[in-house]
Design a protein around this motif. Structure first.
Motif, PDB file in Angstrom:
ATOM      1  N   GLN A 190       0.833  -1.202   0.000  1.00  0.00           N
ATOM      2  CA  GLN A 190       0.000   0.000   0.000  1.00  0.00           C
ATOM      3  C   GLN A 190       0.866   1.249   0.000  1.00  0.00           C
ATOM      4  N   ALA A 191       1.936   1.234   0.787  1.00  0.00           N
ATOM      5  CA  ALA A 191       2.832   2.385   0.843  1.00  0.00           C
ATOM      6  C   ALA A 191       3.506   2.619  -0.503  1.00  0.00           C
ATOM      7  N   ALA A 192       3.970   1.542  -1.131  1.00  0.00           N
ATOM      8  CA  ALA A 192       4.620   1.677  -2.435  1.00  0.00           C
ATOM      9  C   ALA A 192       3.656   2.261  -3.465  1.00  0.00           C
ATOM     10  N   ALA A 193       2.398   1.798  -3.436  1.00  0.00           N
ATOM     11  CA  ALA A 193       1.389   2.309  -4.373  1.00  0.00           C
ATOM     12  C   ALA A 193       1.074   3.775  -4.111  1.00  0.00           C
ATOM     13  N   ALA A 194       1.251   4.212  -2.855  1.00  0.00           N
ATOM     14  CA  ALA A 194       0.959   5.595  -2.479  1.00  0.00           C
ATOM     15  C   ALA A 194       2.122   6.543  -2.740  1.00  0.00           C
ATOM     16  N   GLY A 195       3.257   6.016  -3.206  1.00  0.00           N
ATOM     17  CA  GLY A 195       4.385   6.878  -3.540  1.00  0.00           C
ATOM     18  C   GLY A 195       5.558   6.795  -2.589  1.00  0.00           C
ATOM     19  N   VAL A 196       5.496   5.921  -1.585  1.00  0.00           N
ATOM     20  CA  VAL A 196       6.641   5.722  -0.700  1.00  0.00           C
ATOM     21  C   VAL A 196       7.672   4.864  -1.432  1.00  0.00           C
ATOM     22  N   GLN A 197       8.903   5.335  -1.478  1.00  0.00           N
ATOM     23  CA  GLN A 197       9.977   4.582  -2.130  1.00  0.00           C
ATOM     24  C   GLN A 197      10.394   3.416  -1.234  1.00  0.00           C
ATOM     25  N   VAL A 198      10.580   2.238  -1.816  1.00  0.00           N
ATOM     26  CA  VAL A 198      11.002   1.055  -1.075  1.00  0.00           C
ATOM     27  C   VAL A 198      12.355   0.619  -1.625  1.00  0.00           C
ATOM     28  N   LEU A 199      13.393   0.691  -0.789  1.00  0.00           N
ATOM     29  CA  LEU A 199      14.749   0.345  -1.210  1.00  0.00           C
ATOM     30  C   LEU A 199      15.338  -0.711  -0.283  1.00  0.00           C
ATOM     31  N   ALA A 200      16.209  -1.557  -0.857  1.00  0.00           N
ATOM     32  CA  ALA A 200      16.939  -2.540  -0.060  1.00  0.00           C
ATOM     33  C   ALA A 200      18.391  -2.556  -0.528  1.00  0.00           C
ATOM     34  N   PHE A 201      19.319  -2.450   0.424  1.00  0.00           N
ATOM     35  CA  PHE A 201      20.755  -2.474   0.133  1.00  0.00           C
ATOM     36  C   PHE A 201      21.427  -3.521   1.012  1.00  0.00           C
ATOM     37  N   THR A 202      22.343  -4.274   0.426  1.00  0.00           N
ATOM     38  CA  THR A 202      23.127  -5.224   1.205  1.00  0.00           C
ATOM     39  C   THR A 202      24.304  -4.515   1.864  1.00  0.00           C
ATOM     40  N   CYS A 203      24.999  -5.238   2.727  1.00  0.00           N
ATOM     41  CA  CYS A 203      26.182  -4.714   3.404  1.00  0.00           C
ATOM     42  C   CYS A 203      27.330  -5.706   3.275  1.00  0.00           C
ATOM     43  N   GLN A 204      28.539  -5.177   3.235  1.00  0.00           N
ATOM     44  CA  GLN A 204      29.727  -5.987   3.411  1.00  0.00           C
ATOM     45  C   GLN A 204      29.992  -6.090   4.906  1.00  0.00           C
TER      46      GLN A 204
END
Length: 224
Positions: free
Chosen positions: A194-208
């Motif tokens: 719902q948040a993504a559809a409303a314009g909230v950006q959803v990001l995922a980043f890995t870590c070393q």
């Protein structure tokens, strides 16, 4: 993000969510677990773990359990690390960010960061991810009403004309993609879509991840 003095240990047991019994140089000691989540797939008997030595002599426990070896991966399971990692990373970005403010109030809620940018205010909520299965990572590992509230707060920020992002810091490397953990918390998955559809950006980043240091690495696909 770097830790102080780090030493290896062997996990023995976790009598409650706050402490663990570990073996350090042949001696059983009690340490603080810096993650109140279930982490059952990580804290298995005889798993190799790494501890950070505390600096406060008045503490009840001398060490914090911060990292665990899972198969070929090192997984940082310090619940305080994702915000520190994101804060350091955001300060290095050259994308018109004028300031990075942690722990900001929006309405009756508190969010992790406010980025003051050339385009205006950008609210960010950071979530740490430690749950991995066959190269895929998921959040949460337990139901989180608080996480759902954060998503609704980000949606309200977008409604008021601001930018908003939910940022998943994957506390390990070499994974394929990120998805909400619908089998454990369908309400969070529904709210995230719902948040993504409303314009909230959803990001995922890995870590070393090393026992001594955790650094932001690369973006991975988000599958909703």
């Amino acid at each position: 993000m770097r830790y102080g003095e780090i030493l290896p240990a062997v996990f023995l047991s976790r009598p409650n969510r706050f402490i663990a019994h570990v073996l350090v140089e042949g001696e059983e000691v009690v340490c603080h677990v810096k993650n109140t989540g279930r982490c059952r797939e990580l804290l298995c008997p005889e798993a190799r773990v790494w501890l950070e030595k505390g600096t406060n002599p008045k503490r009840k426990t001398a060490y914090d359990l911060v990292t665990v070896e899972k198969g070929r991966r090192l997984v940082n399971m310090d619940a305080q690390a994702p915000n520190k990692i994101f804060g350091e990373w955001a300060l290095r970005l050259e994308a018109g960010i004028r300031s990075v403010r942690p722990e900001v109030t929006f309405g009756d809620s508190r969010l992790d960061f406010l980025l003051e940018t050339e385009q205006g205010r950008h609210y960010v909520e950071v979530k740490g991810v430690t749950l991995e299965e066959d190269g895929h990572v998921f959040f949460p590992d337990a139901p989180t009403e608080r996480g759902v509230r954060h998503l609704h707060t980000l949606m309200r920020a977008v409604e008021q004309g601001h930018r908003a992002t939910v940022f998943f810091v994957v506390q390990m490397a070499d994974v394929l993609d990120f998805s909400p953990n619908d089998s454990t918390d369908p309400a969070f998955g529904q709210a995230l879509r719902q948040a993504a559809a409303a314009g909230v950006q959803v990001l995922a980043f890995t870590c070393q991840v090393t026992p001594e240091e955790v650094t932001m690495d690369r973006q991975i696909p988000v599958i909703l």
